[in-house]
Scaffold this motif. Structure first.
Motif, short mmCIF file in Angstrom:
data_model
loop_
_atom_site.label_atom_id
_atom_site.label_comp_id
_atom_site.label_asym_id
_atom_site.label_seq_id
_atom_site.Cartn_x
_atom_site.Cartn_y
_atom_site.Cartn_z
N LEU A 20 -8.19 9.98 -4.35
CA LEU A 20 -7.87 9.18 -3.16
C LEU A 20 -8.24 9.91 -1.88
CD1 LEU A 20 -4.30 8.05 -4.28
CD2 LEU A 20 -6.44 6.78 -4.54
N ALA A 21 -8.66 9.17 -0.89
CA ALA A 21 -8.95 9.73 0.43
C ALA A 21 -7.68 9.81 1.27
CB ALA A 21 -10.01 8.90 1.15
N SER A 22 -6.70 8.93 0.96
CA SER A 22 -5.43 8.95 1.68
C SER A 22 -4.33 8.42 0.76
CB SER A 22 -5.50 8.11 2.96
OG SER A 22 -5.71 6.75 2.65
N ASP A 23 -3.10 8.79 1.05
CA ASP A 23 -1.97 8.41 0.20
C ASP A 23 -1.75 6.91 0.14
OD1 ASP A 23 -1.48 11.05 -0.36
OD2 ASP A 23 0.10 11.28 1.15
N ASP A 24 -2.10 6.19 1.20
CA ASP A 24 -1.86 4.75 1.20
C ASP A 24 -2.79 3.98 0.26
OD1 ASP A 24 -3.98 5.37 2.91
OD2 ASP A 24 -3.65 3.61 4.17
N GLN A 25 -3.79 4.65 -0.31
CA GLN A 25 -4.69 3.99 -1.26
C GLN A 25 -4.10 3.89 -2.66
OE1 GLN A 25 -8.13 6.57 -0.81
NE2 GLN A 25 -9.21 4.95 0.30
N ALA A 26 -3.06 4.64 -2.94
CA ALA A 26 -2.48 4.66 -4.29
C ALA A 26 -2.00 3.27 -4.71
CB ALA A 26 -1.33 5.66 -4.36
N ASP A 27 -1.34 2.57 -3.83
CA ASP A 27 -0.85 1.23 -4.17
C ASP A 27 -2.00 0.26 -4.41
OD1 ASP A 27 1.82 1.96 -4.04
OD2 ASP A 27 2.06 1.32 -1.95
N LEU A 28 -3.05 0.37 -3.62
CA LEU A 28 -4.22 -0.50 -3.76
C LEU A 28 -4.86 -0.30 -5.14
CD1 LEU A 28 -6.38 -2.41 -2.41
CD2 LEU A 28 -7.57 -0.30 -1.78
N VAL A 29 -5.06 0.95 -5.53
CA VAL A 29 -5.69 1.24 -6.82
C VAL A 29 -4.77 0.84 -7.96
CG1 VAL A 29 -6.62 3.06 -8.30
CG2 VAL A 29 -7.11 3.09 -5.84
N THR A 30 -3.49 1.12 -7.83
CA THR A 30 -2.53 0.75 -8.87
C THR A 30 -2.51 -0.76 -9.09
OG1 THR A 30 -1.17 2.69 -8.34
CG2 THR A 30 -0.10 0.91 -9.54
N GLU A 31 -2.50 -1.52 -8.01
CA GLU A 31 -2.53 -2.98 -8.14
C GLU A 31 -3.82 -3.46 -8.80
OE1 GLU A 31 -1.80 -4.77 -4.32
OE2 GLU A 31 0.07 -3.65 -4.07
N ALA A 32 -4.94 -2.84 -8.44
CA ALA A 32 -6.22 -3.23 -9.02
C ALA A 32 -6.25 -2.92 -10.52
CB ALA A 32 -7.36 -2.50 -8.31
N VAL A 33 -5.72 -1.78 -10.90
CA VAL A 33 -5.68 -1.41 -12.32
C VAL A 33 -4.77 -2.36 -13.09
CG1 VAL A 33 -4.87 0.35 -13.96
CG2 VAL A 33 -6.30 1.01 -12.01
N ASN A 34 -3.62 -2.65 -12.53
CA ASN A 34 -2.69 -3.58 -13.20
C ASN A 34 -3.31 -4.97 -13.35
OD1 ASN A 34 -0.57 -1.80 -13.78
ND2 ASN A 34 0.25 -2.01 -11.71
N SER A 35 -4.07 -5.40 -12.36
CA SER A 35 -4.75 -6.69 -12.44
C SER A 35 -5.82 -6.66 -13.54
CB SER A 35 -5.39 -7.02 -11.09
OG SER A 35 -6.11 -8.21 -11.17
#
Length: 164
Positions: free
Chosen positions: A98-113
Motif C-alpha cells: 500500500l502507498a497509504s493506510d487508507d488504501q487497506a479498506d479499498l483493497v479489502t473490499e475489492a478482494v471480498n467482492s
C-alpha cells in the motif's frame, strides 16, 4: 502484647495490579500492531512464491488487476498478481504494498467482492474450487496485503508474515 499482622492482599491491590497489567498490554498492542514494513514488494513476493507451487497460475499485470479487482496498480507502491491458467481453476495470489493506510479498506473490499464473485461462479458444481475459496486467506499487515486461494494457504501466509 504482640499485634497480629494481616498478610492478606487487599482487593484494591489486586485491582491496581490488574489495571496496570491491562494498561501495559494496551500500550504493547498499540506499539506492535499494524506496523508498516520496510520490505519491498519483490522481497515479500519472492518469499511467498518460493513457499507455494504456481504451476496452475500465471503471472498477471495491472490490466488483470483492473479487470478482476477494479483496482489501479499505479496507485500502490507495488503489487504482484498470479491468476488461474484456466477458467475452471481458482488458485490465485495477490500481494499489494500500500502507498497509504487508507488504501487497506479499498483493497479489502475489492478482494471480498472478487471472492464473492468466485464463490457464486463455482457454487453447486465446483466442489474442490469452492473448498479452496472457502479456505482462502486475506491478511492485512501494516502496509502489505496478502490474498491467496491455494491448497497451501498456510505456507503462503507464513512466508508472507516471515518476509515482513
Amino acid at each position: 502484647m504482640k499485634q497480629k499482622q494481616n498478610n492478606a492482599i487487599s482487593p484494591y491491590s489486586i485491582l491496581r495490579a490488574a489495571l496496570a497489567a491491562i494498561f501495559l498490554l494496551a500500550i504493547l498492542l498499540i506499539r506492535f500492531s499494524n506496523r508498516d514494513s520496510s520490505a519491498s514488494i519483490e522481497e515479500v513476493s519472492q518469499q511467498v512464491l518460493s513457499a507455494i507451487s504456481t504451476d496452475s497460475m500465471q503471472e498477471s499485470g495491472s490490466r488483470m488487476l483492473k479487470k478482476l479487482y477494479d483496482l489501479d496498480a499505479d496507485s500502490f507502491d507495488g503489487m504482484v498478481l498470479y491468476t488461474p491458467v484456466t477458467n475452471m481453476d481458482v488458485t490465485e495470489l495477490l500481494i499489494v504494498r500500500l502507498a497509504s493506510d487508507d488504501q487497506a479498506d479499498l483493497v479489502t473490499e475489492a478482494v471480498n467482492s472478487r471472492l464473492k464473485t468466485q464463490k457464486n461462479s463455482f457454487e453447486g458444481y465446483g466442489v474442490e474450487q469452492t473448498a479452496l475459496l472457502n479456505g482462502s486467506v486475506l491478511d492485512v499487515e501494516g502496509n502489505f496485503i496478502l490474498y491467496v486461494v491455494h491448497p497451501d494457504v498456510q505456507a503462503a501466509q507464513q512466508a508472507f508474515l516471515n518476509s515482513l
